[in-house]
Motif scaffolding. Sequence first.
Motif, mmCIF file in Angstrom:
data_model
loop_
_atom_site.group_PDB
_atom_site.id
_atom_site.type_symbol
_atom_site.label_atom_id
_atom_site.label_comp_id
_atom_site.label_asym_id
_atom_site.label_seq_id
_atom_site.Cartn_x
_atom_site.Cartn_y
_atom_site.Cartn_z
ATOM 1 N N VAL A 218 32.790 -26.414 -108.747
ATOM 2 C CA VAL A 218 33.479 -25.538 -109.698
ATOM 3 C C VAL A 218 34.960 -25.658 -109.390
ATOM 4 O O VAL A 218 35.412 -25.298 -108.298
ATOM 5 N N THR A 219 35.731 -26.200 -110.321
ATOM 6 C CA THR A 219 37.147 -26.459 -110.088
ATOM 7 C C THR A 219 37.958 -25.171 -110.192
ATOM 8 O O THR A 219 37.434 -24.102 -110.515
ATOM 9 N N SER A 220 39.245 -25.289 -109.952
ATOM 10 C CA SER A 220 40.131 -24.123 -109.971
ATOM 11 C C SER A 220 40.188 -23.450 -111.335
ATOM 12 O O SER A 220 40.556 -22.270 -111.433
ATOM 13 N N THR A 221 39.817 -24.169 -112.396
ATOM 14 C CA THR A 221 39.807 -23.594 -113.743
ATOM 15 C C THR A 221 38.393 -23.293 -114.216
ATOM 16 O O THR A 221 38.193 -22.914 -115.363
ATOM 17 N N GLY A 222 37.415 -23.462 -113.348
ATOM 18 C CA GLY A 222 36.024 -23.305 -113.732
ATOM 19 C C GLY A 222 35.486 -21.914 -113.457
ATOM 20 O O GLY A 222 35.889 -21.236 -112.514
ATOM 21 N N LYS A 223 34.535 -21.482 -114.297
ATOM 22 C CA LYS A 223 33.889 -20.191 -114.137
ATOM 23 C C LYS A 223 32.461 -20.276 -114.641
ATOM 24 O O LYS A 223 32.202 -20.798 -115.723
ATOM 25 N N ILE A 224 31.522 -19.785 -113.845
ATOM 26 C CA ILE A 224 30.125 -19.676 -114.254
ATOM 27 C C ILE A 224 29.832 -18.208 -114.519
ATOM 28 O O ILE A 224 30.036 -17.364 -113.644
ATOM 29 N N SER A 225 29.370 -17.877 -115.721
ATOM 30 C CA SER A 225 29.019 -16.510 -116.084
ATOM 31 C C SER A 225 27.516 -16.399 -116.254
ATOM 32 O O SER A 225 26.899 -17.213 -116.956
ATOM 33 N N CYS A 226 26.929 -15.395 -115.619
ATOM 34 C CA CYS A 226 25.471 -15.254 -115.634
ATOM 35 C C CYS A 226 24.964 -14.403 -116.790
ATOM 36 O O CYS A 226 23.754 -14.275 -116.960
ATOM 37 N N SER A 227 25.861 -13.800 -117.550
ATOM 38 C CA SER A 227 25.454 -12.987 -118.694
ATOM 39 C C SER A 227 26.320 -13.291 -119.888
ATOM 40 O O SER A 227 27.491 -13.651 -119.757
ATOM 41 N N THR A 228 25.697 -13.162 -121.051
ATOM 42 C CA THR A 228 26.438 -13.097 -122.301
ATOM 43 C C THR A 228 26.183 -11.712 -122.877
ATOM 44 O O THR A 228 25.490 -10.891 -122.262
ATOM 45 N N ASN A 229 26.716 -11.435 -124.034
ATOM 46 C CA ASN A 229 26.536 -10.105 -124.618
ATOM 47 C C ASN A 229 25.075 -9.766 -124.880
ATOM 48 O O ASN A 229 24.700 -8.602 -124.946
ATOM 49 N N SER A 230 24.237 -10.791 -125.027
ATOM 50 C CA SER A 230 22.835 -10.550 -125.382
ATOM 51 C C SER A 230 21.871 -10.942 -124.279
ATOM 52 O O SER A 230 20.667 -10.795 -124.437
ATOM 53 N N SER A 231 22.362 -11.433 -123.152
ATOM 54 C CA SER A 231 21.475 -11.932 -122.108
ATOM 55 C C SER A 231 21.717 -11.180 -120.806
ATOM 56 O O SER A 231 22.843 -11.068 -120.331
ATOM 57 N N ASP A 232 20.634 -10.663 -120.235
ATOM 58 C CA ASP A 232 20.723 -9.882 -118.999
ATOM 59 C C ASP A 232 19.516 -10.248 -118.128
ATOM 60 O O ASP A 232 18.586 -9.464 -117.984
ATOM 61 N N LYS A 233 19.545 -11.439 -117.566
ATOM 62 C CA LYS A 233 18.378 -11.967 -116.868
ATOM 63 C C LYS A 233 18.653 -12.184 -115.392
ATOM 64 O O LYS A 233 19.804 -12.329 -114.968
ATOM 65 N N SER A 234 17.574 -12.218 -114.620
ATOM 66 C CA SER A 234 17.684 -12.685 -113.246
ATOM 67 C C SER A 234 17.855 -14.197 -113.271
ATOM 68 O O SER A 234 17.128 -14.912 -113.970
ATOM 69 N N ILE A 235 18.837 -14.680 -112.482
ATOM 70 C CA ILE A 235 19.228 -16.091 -112.498
ATOM 71 C C ILE A 235 19.137 -16.650 -111.084
ATOM 72 O O ILE A 235 19.568 -16.008 -110.122
ATOM 73 N N ARG A 236 18.607 -17.851 -110.957
ATOM 74 C CA ARG A 236 18.600 -18.572 -109.681
ATOM 75 C C ARG A 236 19.217 -19.952 -109.913
ATOM 76 O O ARG A 236 18.793 -20.680 -110.813
ATOM 77 N N ILE A 237 20.238 -20.286 -109.127
ATOM 78 C CA ILE A 237 20.836 -21.620 -109.187
ATOM 79 C C ILE A 237 20.465 -22.347 -107.907
ATOM 80 O O ILE A 237 20.836 -21.908 -106.804
ATOM 81 N N ARG A 238 19.719 -23.425 -108.046
ATOM 82 C CA ARG A 238 19.283 -24.218 -106.901
ATOM 83 C C ARG A 238 20.069 -25.528 -106.879
ATOM 84 O O ARG A 238 20.004 -26.309 -107.824
ATOM 85 N N VAL A 239 20.821 -25.735 -105.806
ATOM 86 C CA VAL A 239 21.662 -26.921 -105.679
ATOM 87 C C VAL A 239 21.010 -27.875 -104.682
ATOM 88 O O VAL A 239 20.843 -27.540 -103.512
ATOM 89 N N ARG A 240 20.672 -29.068 -105.146
ATOM 90 C CA ARG A 240 19.992 -30.053 -104.309
ATOM 91 C C ARG A 240 20.917 -31.226 -103.994
ATOM 92 O O ARG A 240 21.823 -31.542 -104.758
ATOM 93 N N ASN A 241 20.673 -31.868 -102.863
ATOM 94 C CA ASN A 241 21.310 -33.149 -102.513
ATOM 95 C C ASN A 241 22.839 -33.102 -102.554
ATOM 96 O O ASN A 241 23.486 -34.074 -102.941
ATOM 97 N N GLY A 242 23.412 -31.995 -102.159
ATOM 98 C CA GLY A 242 24.868 -31.876 -102.145
ATOM 99 C C GLY A 242 25.272 -30.420 -102.047
ATOM 100 O O GLY A 242 24.459 -29.506 -102.188
ATOM 101 N N ASN A 243 26.553 -30.200 -101.807
ATOM 102 C CA ASN A 243 27.067 -28.850 -101.615
ATOM 103 C C ASN A 243 27.458 -28.179 -102.932
ATOM 104 O O ASN A 243 27.616 -28.843 -103.963
ATOM 105 N N LEU A 244 27.627 -26.875 -102.867
ATOM 106 C CA LEU A 244 28.315 -26.123 -103.917
ATOM 107 C C LEU A 244 29.762 -25.995 -103.470
ATOM 108 O O LEU A 244 30.068 -25.281 -102.516
ATOM 109 N N ALA A 245 30.657 -26.740 -104.122
ATOM 110 C CA ALA A 245 32.079 -26.725 -103.769
ATOM 111 C C ALA A 245 32.807 -25.834 -104.765
ATOM 112 O O ALA A 245 32.790 -26.097 -105.974
ATOM 113 N N MET A 246 33.456 -24.783 -104.259
ATOM 114 C CA MET A 246 34.182 -23.843 -105.116
ATOM 115 C C MET A 246 35.650 -23.866 -104.737
ATOM 116 O O MET A 246 36.044 -23.376 -103.675
ATOM 117 N N GLU A 247 36.464 -24.450 -105.617
ATOM 118 C CA GLU A 247 37.889 -24.539 -105.349
ATOM 119 C C GLU A 247 38.558 -23.174 -105.492
ATOM 120 O O GLU A 247 38.024 -22.263 -106.142
#
Length: 302
Positions: free
Chosen positions: A75-104
């Motif tokens: 996720v770059t310096s201008t990147g954003k992950i949002s887990c909800s929209t106005n109509s979505s309210d769910k449990s979310i799981r993000i599974r990252v394989r074979n590499g890191n989660l890099a957050m600038e």
Amino acid sequence: VADLGSNEWQIAVSDGIGSGTACLKLVVVAPVVVSTSEAWDGEANPHGADGVLLDKGQGTESSPAIYTVPLGLTVTSTGKISCSTNSSDKSIRIRVRNGNLAMEAGSSIDVSRPTRYSTGTVSRVVFTLDLDGTNSITGSGLITSGITNATPTVNRCARAVFITNVNNVALGNISLLLNNGVANNQAFQRPLVITASGDVAVAGKVENMDLDTGGNGASDVTILGGAISLGGVDTRASRTSVGSAYAGAIVLKALQAPGDPYRAALVDAYGEALRVCPLEEVAQIAPPEWGRSAIVVVATIQ
């Protein structure tokens, strides 16, 4: 194969008597990069073409929507992950394989729910980061509820947050602030839990507090890791009106996570009888145990 994405070939075979054809399909993936604001809400899959798989599940804690990232996530310096929209309210799981989660620096994951909790009995909604056992979270990004001290009147709250199956964790801040977002003690069901086999380092504060002066309780923070370095932890309830509100518990346990290399080194040096305990539990150690086993006392400096 040089091209990313799906690549297909038609293959024909013949032995002079009979013949046949078949389709060979290869999907070439690369580390996923998020450089703009994207919805990972359990409905949309912005990187399906990059090999990210989405199992929508039921959107509940026991059956969350699962994003499986095949080869690391940045996720770059201008990147954003949002887990909800106005109509979505769910449990979310993000599974990252074979590499890191890099957050600038400047990047964020917004784990807020789209509105405040409703009254009555509501099952909690959960966000989980799963690093597949060996991968790490690197950089100095932010995990946020979308509320800041500069905007304390926004009626919003975070999901419960679990960071699990991770080696090392490095983040800039974890800010799960809440305002006017709970009823019937539901705030108690949105903890932050980090379980790391390596080190946990958050340069800024870890916050899981309620900013509402007429609000309810804050929530707990539990962190297990090899070494733990935090800029501070805040689980206060800000209620000033009649009554009282729950301040979240803080549990920090270094050298106690399964597979922690620092603990393994101590066991190698001092044996399996090694005991690691927080300062407040020292009085519970029986006198005969002193002098028979190595005891590491862990204290938090505030």
